[in-house]
Design a protein around this motif. Structure first.
Motif, short mmCIF file in Angstrom:
data_model
loop_
_atom_site.label_atom_id
_atom_site.label_comp_id
_atom_site.label_asym_id
_atom_site.label_seq_id
_atom_site.Cartn_x
_atom_site.Cartn_y
_atom_site.Cartn_z
N GLU A 42 0.84 -1.21 0.00
CA GLU A 42 0.00 0.00 0.00
C GLU A 42 0.87 1.25 0.00
N ALA A 43 1.95 1.23 0.77
CA ALA A 43 2.86 2.38 0.80
C ALA A 43 3.50 2.60 -0.57
N ALA A 44 3.89 1.52 -1.24
CA ALA A 44 4.49 1.64 -2.57
C ALA A 44 3.45 2.17 -3.57
N ARG A 45 2.20 1.73 -3.44
CA ARG A 45 1.14 2.22 -4.34
C ARG A 45 0.91 3.71 -4.14
N ARG A 46 0.85 4.14 -2.89
CA ARG A 46 0.65 5.56 -2.61
C ARG A 46 1.83 6.40 -3.11
N ALA A 47 3.02 5.81 -3.11
CA ALA A 47 4.22 6.52 -3.59
C ALA A 47 4.28 6.53 -5.12
N GLY A 48 3.41 5.78 -5.77
CA GLY A 48 3.38 5.75 -7.23
C GLY A 48 4.19 4.65 -7.85
N ALA A 52 6.37 -2.26 -7.88
CA ALA A 52 6.76 -2.78 -6.56
C ALA A 52 5.53 -3.10 -5.73
N ALA A 53 4.51 -2.27 -5.81
CA ALA A 53 3.28 -2.52 -5.07
C ALA A 53 2.66 -3.83 -5.52
N ASN A 54 2.61 -4.05 -6.81
CA ASN A 54 2.06 -5.29 -7.35
C ASN A 54 2.84 -6.50 -6.85
N ASP A 55 4.16 -6.42 -6.87
CA ASP A 55 5.01 -7.53 -6.40
C ASP A 55 4.79 -7.81 -4.92
N ALA A 62 0.66 -14.84 -1.63
CA ALA A 62 1.35 -16.13 -1.61
C ALA A 62 1.56 -16.60 -0.17
N VAL A 63 1.80 -15.66 0.73
CA VAL A 63 1.99 -16.01 2.14
C VAL A 63 0.67 -16.44 2.76
N ASP A 64 -0.41 -15.71 2.45
CA ASP A 64 -1.73 -16.07 2.99
C ASP A 64 -2.81 -15.70 1.96
N PRO A 65 -3.34 -16.70 1.25
CA PRO A 65 -4.33 -16.43 0.20
C PRO A 65 -5.68 -15.95 0.73
N ARG A 66 -5.85 -15.92 2.05
CA ARG A 66 -7.12 -15.43 2.63
C ARG A 66 -7.08 -13.94 2.92
N ASN A 67 -6.02 -13.26 2.51
CA ASN A 67 -5.85 -11.83 2.78
C ASN A 67 -6.70 -11.03 1.78
N ARG A 68 -7.94 -10.79 2.15
CA ARG A 68 -8.90 -10.10 1.28
C ARG A 68 -8.45 -8.69 0.94
N ALA A 69 -7.85 -8.01 1.90
CA ALA A 69 -7.39 -6.64 1.68
C ALA A 69 -6.31 -6.58 0.61
N ALA A 70 -5.51 -7.64 0.48
CA ALA A 70 -4.48 -7.68 -0.56
C ALA A 70 -5.12 -7.78 -1.94
N PHE A 71 -6.21 -8.54 -2.06
CA PHE A 71 -6.93 -8.61 -3.33
C PHE A 71 -7.50 -7.24 -3.70
N VAL A 72 -8.07 -6.54 -2.73
CA VAL A 72 -8.63 -5.21 -2.98
C VAL A 72 -7.52 -4.25 -3.39
N ALA A 73 -6.38 -4.31 -2.70
CA ALA A 73 -5.26 -3.43 -3.04
C ALA A 73 -4.72 -3.73 -4.44
N LEU A 74 -4.66 -5.01 -4.81
CA LEU A 74 -4.24 -5.37 -6.16
C LEU A 74 -5.22 -4.83 -7.20
N GLY A 75 -6.50 -4.80 -6.85
CA GLY A 75 -7.50 -4.21 -7.74
C GLY A 75 -7.24 -2.72 -7.94
N HIS A 76 -6.87 -2.03 -6.86
CA HIS A 76 -6.55 -0.60 -6.97
C HIS A 76 -5.33 -0.38 -7.86
N VAL A 77 -4.33 -1.24 -7.70
CA VAL A 77 -3.12 -1.13 -8.52
C VAL A 77 -3.46 -1.36 -9.99
N ALA A 78 -4.27 -2.37 -10.28
CA ALA A 78 -4.64 -2.66 -11.66
C ALA A 78 -5.43 -1.49 -12.27
#
Length: 175
Positions: A42-48, A52-55, A62-78
């Motif tokens: 999220e910090a990398a996304r806010r920095a533009g 890196a944010a996507n990675d 990959a560490v925890d596939p139940r992390n719903r907030a990570a899916f939402v953040a990836l949607g924002h990046v996309a």
């Protein structure tokens, strides 16, 4: 004597079932390492820094596939990368984990508008308004995006006119 084999089998099955339940994590406990990677992403996304944010966010999943907030953040990046189809898919993954997630519903609706699917975005707005009884920010953002409409490039791409050779009639196609 008759009941001893049954008692032994019952006690063994009870011991196996009780020991299997102790080793499992609750569904609402997300791996702390995944949460730390989410914050870094999220910090990398806010920095533009979208790459890196996507990675970082994909590593969090990959560490925890139940992390719903990570899916939402990836949607924002996309969405920031002008990839609405990919964003819709990430939001859908978040909605599989929690069908009433306002952030995922709103983000998916905005990505649908970005892609040109305004009617489907209106369906998301209706779901979002049902979830958020008292107006929530995601609902107002989605309503504003719907009112604004899809980007001009999407609208022009949806209706293109094909110019035929002389003597034939022009046709309009929709993808």
């Amino acid at each position: 004597m008759r009941f001893s084999p049954i008692a032994v089998a019952l006690s063994l099955s009870l011991a196996v079932v009780s020991s299997a339940g102790q080793g499992q994590k609750a569904d609402d406990q997300i791996n702390p390492r995944s949460l730390a990677l989410l914050q870094q992403g999220e910090a990398a996304r806010r920095a533009g820094n979208l790459v890196a944010a996507n990675d970082l966010l994909e590593t969090a999943l990959a560490v925890d596939p139940r992390n719903r907030a990570a899916f939402v953040a990836l949607g924002h990046v996309a969405q920031a990368q002008q990839l609405p189809g990919k964003a819709i898919r990430f939001y859908r993954e978040a909605l599989v984990l929690e069908p009433n997630d306002p952030a995922a519903l709103g983000g998916q609706g905005e990505a649908m508008v970005q892609k040109g699917a305004v009617e489907r975005a209106k369906q998301n707005l209706a779901k979002l308004q049902a979830v958020c009884k008292a107006g929530c920010p995601a609902a107002s953002q989605l309503a504003a995006a719907i009112a604004k409409g899809p980007p001009v490039a999407v609208v022009t791409a949806q209706a293109t006119t094909i110019v035929p050779p002389k003597g034939q009639e022009a046709t309009t196609t929709k993808p």
